[in-house]
Design a protein around this motif. Structure first.
Motif, short mmCIF file in Angstrom:
data_model
loop_
_atom_site.label_atom_id
_atom_site.label_comp_id
_atom_site.label_asym_id
_atom_site.label_seq_id
_atom_site.Cartn_x
_atom_site.Cartn_y
_atom_site.Cartn_z
N LEU A 44 77.66 -45.95 64.20
CA LEU A 44 76.38 -46.52 64.61
C LEU A 44 76.06 -46.02 66.01
O LEU A 44 76.90 -46.09 66.92
CB LEU A 44 76.44 -48.04 64.60
N LEU A 46 72.93 -46.01 69.11
CA LEU A 46 71.68 -46.55 69.63
C LEU A 46 71.39 -45.88 70.98
O LEU A 46 72.31 -45.44 71.68
CB LEU A 46 71.76 -48.06 69.81
N TYR A 90 65.93 -45.26 69.84
CA TYR A 90 66.34 -44.75 68.54
C TYR A 90 67.57 -45.49 68.04
O TYR A 90 68.35 -46.08 68.80
CB TYR A 90 66.64 -43.24 68.59
N GLY A 91 67.75 -45.46 66.71
CA GLY A 91 68.94 -45.98 66.07
C GLY A 91 69.36 -45.04 64.95
O GLY A 91 68.51 -44.46 64.27
N TRP A 93 72.55 -44.39 61.84
CA TRP A 93 73.74 -44.86 61.13
C TRP A 93 74.25 -43.74 60.23
O TRP A 93 73.45 -43.04 59.59
CB TRP A 93 73.39 -46.08 60.28
#
Length: 402
Positions: A44, A46, A90-91, A93
């Motif tokens: 993850l 960020l 932004y993110g 995964w």
């Protein structure tokens, strides 16, 4: 700018003018990234980013008298201030295992821009305040040791350079001028890729759909005389490009090579005096590189690139090709690398294009001196400790616009 013309009595008169352009660009960026590895092969990430750009530009158009005195002409001179603020978050995964590789992300950007003609106290040309969302997705599947397939989708933005935003008119002579455009919009593109890897063979199908592509158009300044015109930076309506590429690497003893062959279909749309015009062509391209390990530890490298006719906005470019070559050798227990490299050996890297604008045929030639020979020496001092916190060039996207 040197202008020769005949005076009232038929005498030849030389007249000189000077176009002096100055820009001061201030760029500030800040970025924070955070990553966390989760169980079962997940990641993850960020982050947030802030960028602020100020561009103060001035154009002084000057006349030179017979005595050599320079006088600024306010009619042809101009000043322009551009201010831009971008805030982004932004993110992302990702998850992978022996069979599947999955990555999904989302980036949001807020942009505010202001443009002033005539400097800080001048007329406001525009003020914009808008949001953009950029999704991204990548899905990969390993079928067996010889086969894998990957699909990806990305949404991107390409902002105009600061020079293109300056609404100045640069006169090459009394008939030809070049002009920036403060009203330029950023280019938005959607990119789709489907790739299949079979052993050492790779097949890739790509499709790009873009709106507001930035290009150079021809604008007539005198309808009665088409020889008086301006090259102006403007947004095309849209661009649709599709490519199919086949590539493979080879290794046989002391010889290795990488080869790529592709087919291309291009469709560009733009408005010519309110009329929607489509420029389209199909073509192909080739890239091949070869490396030979010679006696006495010499290494010979060479590469060749060819592009057939292709679309460049309002123009159709002629084929372009170029050839590079080099030779290298290591000395002193491989600590010293000596390399001699020749770029564009055929002196062929130049662009010639044709277009039809306002019912007139245009041909242009754009060339630079890309041919050079370079001798480089690389000394490896020793093993250096690596730092887990690697430097990131957070302002690279903004610096490329200068």
């Amino acid at each position: 700018i040197s202008q020769d013309y005949q005076g009232a009595n038929g005498e030849q008169v030389d007249q000189f003018k000077f176009s002096n352009n100055q820009s001061a660009i201030q760029l500030e960026t800040a970025q924070v990234d955070w990553e966390k590895r989760l169980p079962t092969g997940q990641l993850l990430a960020l982050g947030v980013k802030y960028a602020h750009i100020q561009n103060e530009s001035q154009l002084d158009f000057q006349h030179q008298s017979a005595s050599g005195t320079l006088t600024t002409d306010p009619y042809f001179s101009n000043a322009y201030d551009y201010d831009e603020t971008i805030a982004a978050a932004y993110g992302q995964w990702a998850r992978s295992d022996e069979k599947w590789q999955l990555q999904a992300g989302l980036r949001a950007e807020w942009t505010q821009t202001d443009g002033l003609a005539g400097g800080e106290t001048g007329q406001k040309l525009f003020q914009r305040d808008y949001w953009n969302i950029f999704p991204g997705l990548s899905l990969g599947r390993t079928i067996n040791e010889q086969n894998s397939i990957t699909f990806s989708y990305n949404s991107r933005i390409q902002r105009p350079t600061f020079q293109d935003l300056n609404p100045f008119v640069w006169y090459a002579d009394s008939l030809t001028a070049l002009q920036g455009n403060a009203e330029l919009l950023p280019e938005r593109s959607e990119v789709f890729d489907l790739a299949w890897q079979h052993g050492k063979w790779n097949v890739q199908l790509s499709y790009v759909h873009a709106k507001n592509t930035i290009n150079t158009l021809v604008e007539s300044r005198n309808q009665a005389d088409p020889t008086i015109f301006t090259f102006i930076r403007d947004n095309l309506r849209q661009m649709n490009n599709a490519t199919l590429t086949l590539s493979r690497g080879f290794q046989v003893g002391k010889y290795s090579s990488y080869n790529m062959f592709g087919l291309r279909s291009e469709h560009h749309q733009f408005r010519d005096e309110g009329r929607l015009t489509t420029n389209a062509t199909n073509g192909w391209y080739l890239y091949t590189s070869h490396n030979f390990l010679l006696p006495a530890s010499f290494k010979l490298e060479t590469s060749f690139t060819y592009n057939s006719r292709r679309v460049d906005g309002a123009y159709i470019d002629n084929p372009v090709y170029f050839w590079h070559a080099g030779i290298s050798r290591k000395f002193l227990q491989d600590q010293l690398l000596v390399r001699l490299y020749a770029n564009d050996m055929l002196d062929s890297y130049r662009f010639i294009g044709i277009s039809n604008v306002l019912g007139n045929d245009w041909t242009y030639l754009s060339e630079g001196d890309w041919q050079f020979i370079q001798l480089s020496l690389h000394w490896e001092i020793g093993k250096m400790n690596t730092n887990a916190l690697q430097e990131r060039k957070i302002g690279q996207a903004e610096l490329q616009r200068m």
